[in-house]
Design a protein around this motif. Structure first.
Motif, short mmCIF file in Angstrom:
data_model
loop_
_atom_site.label_atom_id
_atom_site.label_comp_id
_atom_site.label_asym_id
_atom_site.label_seq_id
_atom_site.Cartn_x
_atom_site.Cartn_y
_atom_site.Cartn_z
N VAL A 167 32.72 36.98 36.48
CA VAL A 167 33.13 35.63 36.89
C VAL A 167 33.85 34.92 35.75
CG1 VAL A 167 32.30 33.34 37.56
CG2 VAL A 167 31.31 35.36 38.61
N PHE A 168 33.26 34.95 34.55
CA PHE A 168 33.79 34.19 33.42
C PHE A 168 34.79 34.98 32.57
CE2 PHE A 168 29.98 31.05 32.92
CZ PHE A 168 30.35 30.46 34.12
N GLU A 169 34.64 36.28 32.50
CA GLU A 169 35.48 37.09 31.61
C GLU A 169 36.15 38.22 32.38
OE1 GLU A 169 35.82 36.16 28.52
OE2 GLU A 169 34.23 34.63 28.51
N GLY A 170 36.44 37.97 33.63
CA GLY A 170 36.99 39.01 34.49
C GLY A 170 38.26 39.65 33.99
N GLN A 171 39.11 38.85 33.29
CA GLN A 171 40.38 39.39 32.81
C GLN A 171 40.18 40.49 31.79
OE1 GLN A 171 39.21 36.38 32.17
NE2 GLN A 171 39.10 36.21 29.92
N GLN A 172 39.06 40.46 31.08
CA GLN A 172 38.79 41.49 30.08
C GLN A 172 38.43 42.84 30.72
OE1 GLN A 172 36.52 40.60 26.58
NE2 GLN A 172 36.60 38.39 26.93
N PHE A 173 38.06 42.80 31.98
CA PHE A 173 37.63 44.02 32.66
C PHE A 173 38.61 44.44 33.75
CE2 PHE A 173 33.93 41.77 31.05
CZ PHE A 173 33.29 42.77 30.32
N ALA A 174 39.83 43.87 33.70
CA ALA A 174 40.83 44.18 34.72
C ALA A 174 41.16 45.67 34.75
CB ALA A 174 42.10 43.35 34.48
N GLY A 175 41.30 46.27 33.57
CA GLY A 175 41.62 47.69 33.51
C GLY A 175 40.52 48.56 34.09
N LEU A 176 39.27 48.22 33.76
CA LEU A 176 38.13 48.98 34.29
C LEU A 176 38.05 48.84 35.80
CD1 LEU A 176 35.53 50.60 33.95
CD2 LEU A 176 34.33 48.45 33.50
N LEU A 177 38.25 47.62 36.31
CA LEU A 177 38.19 47.40 37.75
C LEU A 177 39.30 48.17 38.47
CD1 LEU A 177 37.38 43.57 37.93
CD2 LEU A 177 35.83 45.48 38.33
N ALA A 178 40.48 48.20 37.86
CA ALA A 178 41.59 48.95 38.46
C ALA A 178 41.26 50.45 38.52
CB ALA A 178 42.86 48.72 37.66
N THR A 179 40.64 50.94 37.45
CA THR A 179 40.25 52.36 37.41
C THR A 179 39.24 52.69 38.51
OG1 THR A 179 40.61 52.44 35.02
CG2 THR A 179 39.22 54.17 35.98
N VAL A 190 33.78 41.02 43.08
CA VAL A 190 33.20 42.31 42.68
C VAL A 190 31.88 42.07 41.98
CG1 VAL A 190 33.52 44.39 41.29
CG2 VAL A 190 35.48 43.38 42.47
N GLY A 191 31.85 41.05 41.11
CA GLY A 191 30.62 40.73 40.39
C GLY A 191 29.49 40.33 41.32
N LEU A 192 29.80 39.53 42.33
CA LEU A 192 28.77 39.09 43.27
C LEU A 192 28.26 40.27 44.09
CD1 LEU A 192 27.25 36.58 44.26
CD2 LEU A 192 28.99 36.32 46.05
N ALA A 193 29.17 41.16 44.48
CA ALA A 193 28.75 42.36 45.21
C ALA A 193 27.85 43.24 44.34
CB ALA A 193 29.97 43.15 45.68
N ALA A 194 28.21 43.36 43.06
CA ALA A 194 27.40 44.14 42.13
C ALA A 194 26.02 43.51 41.98
CB ALA A 194 28.09 44.23 40.77
N LEU A 195 25.98 42.18 41.90
CA LEU A 195 24.69 41.49 41.82
C LEU A 195 23.83 41.82 43.03
CD1 LEU A 195 22.77 39.35 40.55
CD2 LEU A 195 23.99 37.63 41.92
N GLY A 196 24.44 41.82 44.21
CA GLY A 196 23.69 42.13 45.43
C GLY A 196 23.07 43.52 45.38
N ILE A 197 23.81 44.49 44.83
CA ILE A 197 23.29 45.85 44.73
C ILE A 197 22.11 45.90 43.77
CG2 ILE A 197 23.82 48.19 43.94
CD1 ILE A 197 26.71 47.69 44.92
#
Length: 213
Positions: A167-179, A190-197
């Motif tokens: 939520v706060f630092e999403g831009q730092q993980f853009a590459g990982l999320l794209a991968t 994506v973060g909220l969905a991960a929290l749900g899991i």
């Protein structure tokens, strides 16, 4: 006849297990949505403000519903659940989440979020210990530090950390999320969905613990 009765019992047990699973998924969704709404309402707002108060109220109501459904999952459907105690632990848990967010905001950056997540994991141990006491029908403070709650408290703390990082630092993980195939998806979603899991895993462990003994 004995075989028939055994089959009936197995069928009933299967239905009960399925019902518990549906309830657990249901209250996981409730908690995840409540946390998402709360953060959306309070993000950037002063600690003492109308948005903060409304957000805390929304989160508390969501947690009350979650805890009522948790009690039904562990103890079966009943109108005898300890509502006053459930409201109490819901308020205390909502305050823990507020402290967690306050620490992350205060310290700032990735390091602040990691410290906040560690603090939340520690604070959740007594929180979950009291919840387990209530689910078992025991006095709330009969066991304030149940070591069996450490594992799933840590799971929830990690889930909260992943969520807030995205939520706060999403831009730092853009590459990982794209991968991972989430390049075009909002990191916060994506973060909220991960929290749900993570919450589903935590609830599964917690319910199993409460049903023991």
């Amino acid at each position: 006849m004995a075989t028939f009765d055994a089959r009936q019992m197995q069928s009933l047990t299967g239905l009960q297990a399925t019902a518990r699973t549906f309830l657990m998924v249901g209250f996981t969704v409730v908690e995840t949505v409540a946390l998402g709404l709360w953060l959306a309402l309070v993000q950037g707002a002063p600690v003492i403000s109308r948005p903060a108060a409304i957000g805390l109220g929304v989160l508390t109501v969501g947690l009350v519903v979650e805890h009522v459904l948790t009690d039904a999952t562990v103890n079966g459907l009943s109108f005898s659940f300890p509502l006053a105690r459930i409201v109490g632990i819901s308020v205390s848990e909502a305050l823990l989440w507020a402290v967690w967010l306050g620490i992350a905001d205060r310290l700032g950056g990735v390091d602040g979020i990691l410290v906040a997540g560690a603090v939340l994991s520690v604070l959740l141990v007594p929180q979950h210990s009291v919840e387990d006491n209530i689910l078992r029908g025991e006095a709330p403070l009969s066991n304030v530090v149940n070591l069996n709650t450490i594992g799933f408290s840590l799971v929830e703390g990690i889930g909260a950390t992943v969520w807030l990082l995205l939520v706060f630092e999403g831009q730092q993980f853009a590459g990982l999320l794209a991968t991972l195939g989430f390049g075009g998806v909002d990191p916060a979603a994506v973060g909220l969905a991960a929290l749900g899991i993570f919450l589903l895993v935590e609830h599964d462990i917690g319910v199993t613990l409460a049903r023991q003994g």
